[in-house]
Scaffold this motif. Structure first.
Motif, PDB file in Angstrom:
ATOM      1  N   VAL A   8       0.840  -1.201   0.000  1.00 13.21           N
ATOM      2  CA  VAL A   8       0.000   0.000   0.000  1.00 13.21           C
ATOM      3  C   VAL A   8       0.876   1.253   0.000  1.00 13.21           C
ATOM      4  O   VAL A   8       0.610   2.197  -0.745  1.00 13.21           O
ATOM      5  CB  VAL A   8      -0.978   0.002   1.196  1.00 13.21           C
ATOM      6  CG1 VAL A   8      -1.712   1.328   1.299  1.00 13.21           C
ATOM      7  CG2 VAL A   8      -1.963  -1.147   1.073  1.00 13.21           C
ATOM      8  N   GLN A   9       1.932   1.251   0.801  1.00 12.47           N
ATOM      9  CA  GLN A   9       2.806   2.418   0.865  1.00 12.47           C
ATOM     10  C   GLN A   9       3.467   2.675  -0.486  1.00 12.47           C
ATOM     11  O   GLN A   9       3.580   3.816  -0.923  1.00 12.47           O
ATOM     12  CB  GLN A   9       3.872   2.250   1.964  1.00 12.47           C
ATOM     13  CG  GLN A   9       4.606   3.532   2.274  1.00 12.47           C
ATOM     14  CD  GLN A   9       3.687   4.651   2.761  1.00 12.47           C
ATOM     15  OE1 GLN A   9       2.767   4.443   3.547  1.00 12.47           O
ATOM     16  NE2 GLN A   9       3.919   5.852   2.268  1.00 12.47           N
ATOM     17  N   ALA A  10       3.887   1.615  -1.176  1.00 17.88           N
ATOM     18  CA  ALA A  10       4.483   1.778  -2.509  1.00 17.88           C
ATOM     19  C   ALA A  10       3.469   2.397  -3.471  1.00 17.88           C
ATOM     20  O   ALA A  10       3.812   3.257  -4.289  1.00 17.88           O
ATOM     21  CB  ALA A  10       4.974   0.428  -3.039  1.00 17.88           C
ATOM     22  N   PHE A  11       2.214   2.008  -3.355  1.00 20.47           N
ATOM     23  CA  PHE A  11       1.161   2.563  -4.192  1.00 20.47           C
ATOM     24  C   PHE A  11       0.955   4.048  -3.884  1.00 20.47           C
ATOM     25  O   PHE A  11       0.907   4.890  -4.785  1.00 20.47           O
ATOM     26  CB  PHE A  11      -0.136   1.771  -3.978  1.00 20.47           C
ATOM     27  CG  PHE A  11      -1.323   2.309  -4.720  1.00 20.47           C
ATOM     28  CD1 PHE A  11      -1.362   2.298  -6.109  1.00 20.47           C
ATOM     29  CD2 PHE A  11      -2.410   2.817  -4.038  1.00 20.47           C
ATOM     30  CE1 PHE A  11      -2.461   2.790  -6.802  1.00 20.47           C
ATOM     31  CE2 PHE A  11      -3.520   3.310  -4.721  1.00 20.47           C
ATOM     32  CZ  PHE A  11      -3.539   3.290  -6.102  1.00 20.47           C
ATOM     33  N   ILE A  12       0.863   4.379  -2.610  1.00 23.85           N
ATOM     34  CA  ILE A  12       0.657   5.769  -2.189  1.00 23.85           C
ATOM     35  C   ILE A  12       1.809   6.656  -2.686  1.00 23.85           C
ATOM     36  O   ILE A  12       1.598   7.783  -3.106  1.00 23.85           O
ATOM     37  CB  ILE A  12       0.537   5.867  -0.647  1.00 23.85           C
ATOM     38  CG1 ILE A  12      -0.709   5.137  -0.155  1.00 23.85           C
ATOM     39  CG2 ILE A  12       0.547   7.318  -0.174  1.00 23.85           C
ATOM     40  CD1 ILE A  12      -2.024   5.686  -0.619  1.00 23.85           C
ATOM     41  N   GLU A  13       3.021   6.125  -2.643  1.00 24.13           N
ATOM     42  CA  GLU A  13       4.201   6.893  -3.040  1.00 24.13           C
ATOM     43  C   GLU A  13       4.430   6.917  -4.550  1.00 24.13           C
ATOM     44  O   GLU A  13       5.404   7.490  -5.016  1.00 24.13           O
ATOM     45  CB  GLU A  13       5.436   6.331  -2.339  1.00 24.13           C
ATOM     46  CG  GLU A  13       5.411   6.533  -0.834  1.00 24.13           C
ATOM     47  CD  GLU A  13       6.543   5.822  -0.112  1.00 24.13           C
ATOM     48  OE1 GLU A  13       7.399   5.186  -0.776  1.00 24.13           O
ATOM     49  OE2 GLU A  13       6.577   5.899   1.132  1.00 24.13           O
ATOM     50  N   SER A  16       4.164   2.075  -7.474  1.00 27.95           N
ATOM     51  CA  SER A  16       3.412   1.067  -8.234  1.00 27.95           C
ATOM     52  C   SER A  16       2.210   1.765  -8.852  1.00 27.95           C
ATOM     53  O   SER A  16       1.662   2.707  -8.276  1.00 27.95           O
ATOM     54  CB  SER A  16       2.985  -0.107  -7.349  1.00 27.95           C
ATOM     55  OG  SER A  16       2.164   0.316  -6.292  1.00 27.95           O
ATOM     56  N   ALA A  17       1.830   1.298 -10.025  1.00 29.30           N
ATOM     57  CA  ALA A  17       0.792   1.967 -10.803  1.00 29.30           C
ATOM     58  C   ALA A  17      -0.618   1.643 -10.325  1.00 29.30           C
ATOM     59  O   ALA A  17      -1.540   2.415 -10.539  1.00 29.30           O
ATOM     60  CB  ALA A  17       0.932   1.602 -12.278  1.00 29.30           C
ATOM     61  N   PHE A  18      -0.796   0.487  -9.703  1.00 31.14           N
ATOM     62  CA  PHE A  18      -2.139   0.113  -9.273  1.00 31.14           C
ATOM     63  C   PHE A  18      -2.075  -0.769  -8.042  1.00 31.14           C
ATOM     64  O   PHE A  18      -1.025  -1.298  -7.692  1.00 31.14           O
ATOM     65  CB  PHE A  18      -2.912  -0.597 -10.400  1.00 31.14           C
ATOM     66  CG  PHE A  18      -2.311  -1.909 -10.815  1.00 31.14           C
ATOM     67  CD1 PHE A  18      -2.721  -3.098 -10.236  1.00 31.14           C
ATOM     68  CD2 PHE A  18      -1.342  -1.959 -11.809  1.00 31.14           C
ATOM     69  CE1 PHE A  18      -2.158  -4.308 -10.620  1.00 31.14           C
ATOM     70  CE2 PHE A  18      -0.785  -3.157 -12.210  1.00 31.14           C
ATOM     71  CZ  PHE A  18      -1.197  -4.343 -11.607  1.00 31.14           C
ATOM     72  N   THR A  40      -8.113   6.945  -7.919  1.00 34.95           N
ATOM     73  CA  THR A  40      -9.465   6.583  -8.336  1.00 34.95           C
ATOM     74  C   THR A  40      -9.590   5.070  -8.290  1.00 34.95           C
ATOM     75  O   THR A  40      -8.639   4.363  -7.935  1.00 34.95           O
ATOM     76  CB  THR A  40      -9.788   7.133  -9.741  1.00 34.95           C
ATOM     77  OG1 THR A  40     -11.200   6.964  -9.975  1.00 34.95           O
ATOM     78  CG2 THR A  40      -8.992   6.423 -10.824  1.00 34.95           C
ATOM     79  N   VAL A  41     -10.743   4.565  -8.624  1.00 35.75           N
ATOM     80  CA  VAL A  41     -10.972   3.122  -8.711  1.00 35.75           C
ATOM     81  C   VAL A  41     -11.514   2.811 -10.097  1.00 35.75           C
ATOM     82  O   VAL A  41     -12.114   3.676 -10.751  1.00 35.75           O
ATOM     83  CB  VAL A  41     -11.971   2.618  -7.641  1.00 35.75           C
ATOM     84  CG1 VAL A  41     -11.399   2.779  -6.259  1.00 35.75           C
ATOM     85  CG2 VAL A  41     -13.296   3.325  -7.749  1.00 35.75           C
ATOM     86  N   THR A  42     -11.297   1.598 -10.517  1.00 34.56           N
ATOM     87  CA  THR A  42     -11.815   1.165 -11.806  1.00 34.56           C
ATOM     88  C   THR A  42     -12.089  -0.327 -11.756  1.00 34.56           C
ATOM     89  O   THR A  42     -11.690  -1.008 -10.814  1.00 34.56           O
ATOM     90  CB  THR A  42     -10.828   1.511 -12.948  1.00 34.56           C
ATOM     91  OG1 THR A  42     -11.460   1.251 -14.195  1.00 34.56           O
ATOM     92  CG2 THR A  42      -9.544   0.707 -12.840  1.00 34.56           C
ATOM     93  N   TYR A  43     -12.765  -0.813 -12.754  1.00 32.35           N
ATOM     94  CA  TYR A  43     -13.057  -2.238 -12.832  1.00 32.35           C
ATOM     95  C   TYR A  43     -11.811  -3.023 -13.222  1.00 32.35           C
ATOM     96  O   TYR A  43     -10.920  -2.508 -13.894  1.00 32.35           O
ATOM     97  CB  TYR A  43     -14.140  -2.504 -13.885  1.00 32.35           C
ATOM     98  CG  TYR A  43     -15.459  -1.836 -13.591  1.00 32.35           C
ATOM     99  CD1 TYR A  43     -16.330  -2.375 -12.657  1.00 32.35           C
ATOM    100  CD2 TYR A  43     -15.839  -0.673 -14.255  1.00 32.35           C
ATOM    101  CE1 TYR A  43     -17.554  -1.761 -12.383  1.00 32.35           C
ATOM    102  CE2 TYR A  43     -17.045  -0.061 -13.986  1.00 32.35           C
ATOM    103  CZ  TYR A  43     -17.905  -0.612 -13.060  1.00 32.35           C
ATOM    104  OH  TYR A  43     -19.094  -0.012 -12.793  1.00 32.35           O
ATOM    105  N   VAL A  44     -11.759  -4.267 -12.822  1.00 33.68           N
ATOM    106  CA  VAL A  44     -10.718  -5.187 -13.263  1.00 33.68           C
ATOM    107  C   VAL A  44     -11.093  -5.620 -14.681  1.00 33.68           C
ATOM    108  O   VAL A  44     -12.269  -5.888 -14.953  1.00 33.68           O
ATOM    109  CB  VAL A  44     -10.654  -6.415 -12.325  1.00 33.68           C
ATOM    110  CG1 VAL A  44      -9.670  -7.450 -12.829  1.00 33.68           C
ATOM    111  CG2 VAL A  44     -10.299  -5.973 -10.911  1.00 33.68           C
ATOM    112  N   PRO A  45     -10.129  -5.664 -15.610  1.00 33.78           N
ATOM    113  CA  PRO A  45     -10.483  -6.074 -16.988  1.00 33.78           C
ATOM    114  C   PRO A  45     -11.242  -7.401 -17.013  1.00 33.78           C
ATOM    115  O   PRO A  45     -10.965  -8.304 -16.224  1.00 33.78           O
ATOM    116  CB  PRO A  45      -9.118  -6.211 -17.667  1.00 33.78           C
ATOM    117  CG  PRO A  45      -8.229  -5.287 -16.892  1.00 33.78           C
ATOM    118  CD  PRO A  45      -8.716  -5.367 -15.464  1.00 33.78           C
TER     119      PRO A  45
END
Length: 176
Positions: A8-13, A16-18, A40-45
């Protein structure tokens, strides 16, 4: 990246892209960033019969009663009353105030109190065309151990993901 917190921290910083996680993660992200509009949030393909607009979800929690409490009528009554209260429309609505509800008597979410991320989550749920069960919810708990308990080792590369998944498949085959 050994733990969920690290991921999660890598995502916040922005390292990581998602991040793939559940609706419960919205509050955590809100608490970790001062720039919530950056998320934001999006659907999984989609894949095969699952449409992109189908939500992947399931129910992975519950209330449990100890045998000791169940065998004592006074304690059993108190526990059942508590669980009934905690699962009432009013309380479930409080727990799910940042989520759409399927409850007939559920409360409406006050969107003016929500962050942009939470509002995006509501729009996603409102636009969902269906729900597909999460893979782990289709696997008995005892068969998930090589992947679930071994996730830190898989993520850090000290365990091979293919071997871990094969162990899950072998455990499943033993149950048949």
């Amino acid at each position: 990246m050994g733990s969920d917190d690290d991921t999660v921290q890598a995502f916040i910083e922005g390292k990581s892209a998602f991040l793939i996680d559940g609706s419960w993660k919205v509050g955590g992200i809100e608490g970790l960033t001062e720039d919530i509009d950056n998320f934001t949030v999006t659907y999984v393909p989609g894949k095969n019969d699952r449409k992109t607009t189908d939500i992947i979800g399931g129910l992975s929690s519950g209330y449990y009663i100890t045998r000791k409490a169940w065998d004592d009528p006074e304690k059993r009554d108190a526990v059942v009353d508590f669980i009934s209260y905690m699962t009432s429309d009013e309380m479930v609505s409080k727990f799910a105030q940042v989520s759409a509800t399927a409850l007939k008597n559920g409360v409406n979410v006050d969107e003016s109190q929500l962050s942009s991320l939470a509002k995006d989550g509501l729009k996603l749920v409102e636009g969902a065309t269906g729900m597909s069960g999460a893979v782990q919810d289709q696997i008995p708990t005892e068969c998930r151990v090589p992947v679930f308990d071994g996730m830190p080792n898989i993520v850090t590369g000290t365990a091979d993901v293919k071997d871990s998944v094969q162990q899950v498949l072998d455990l499943l085959a033993e149950q048949k």
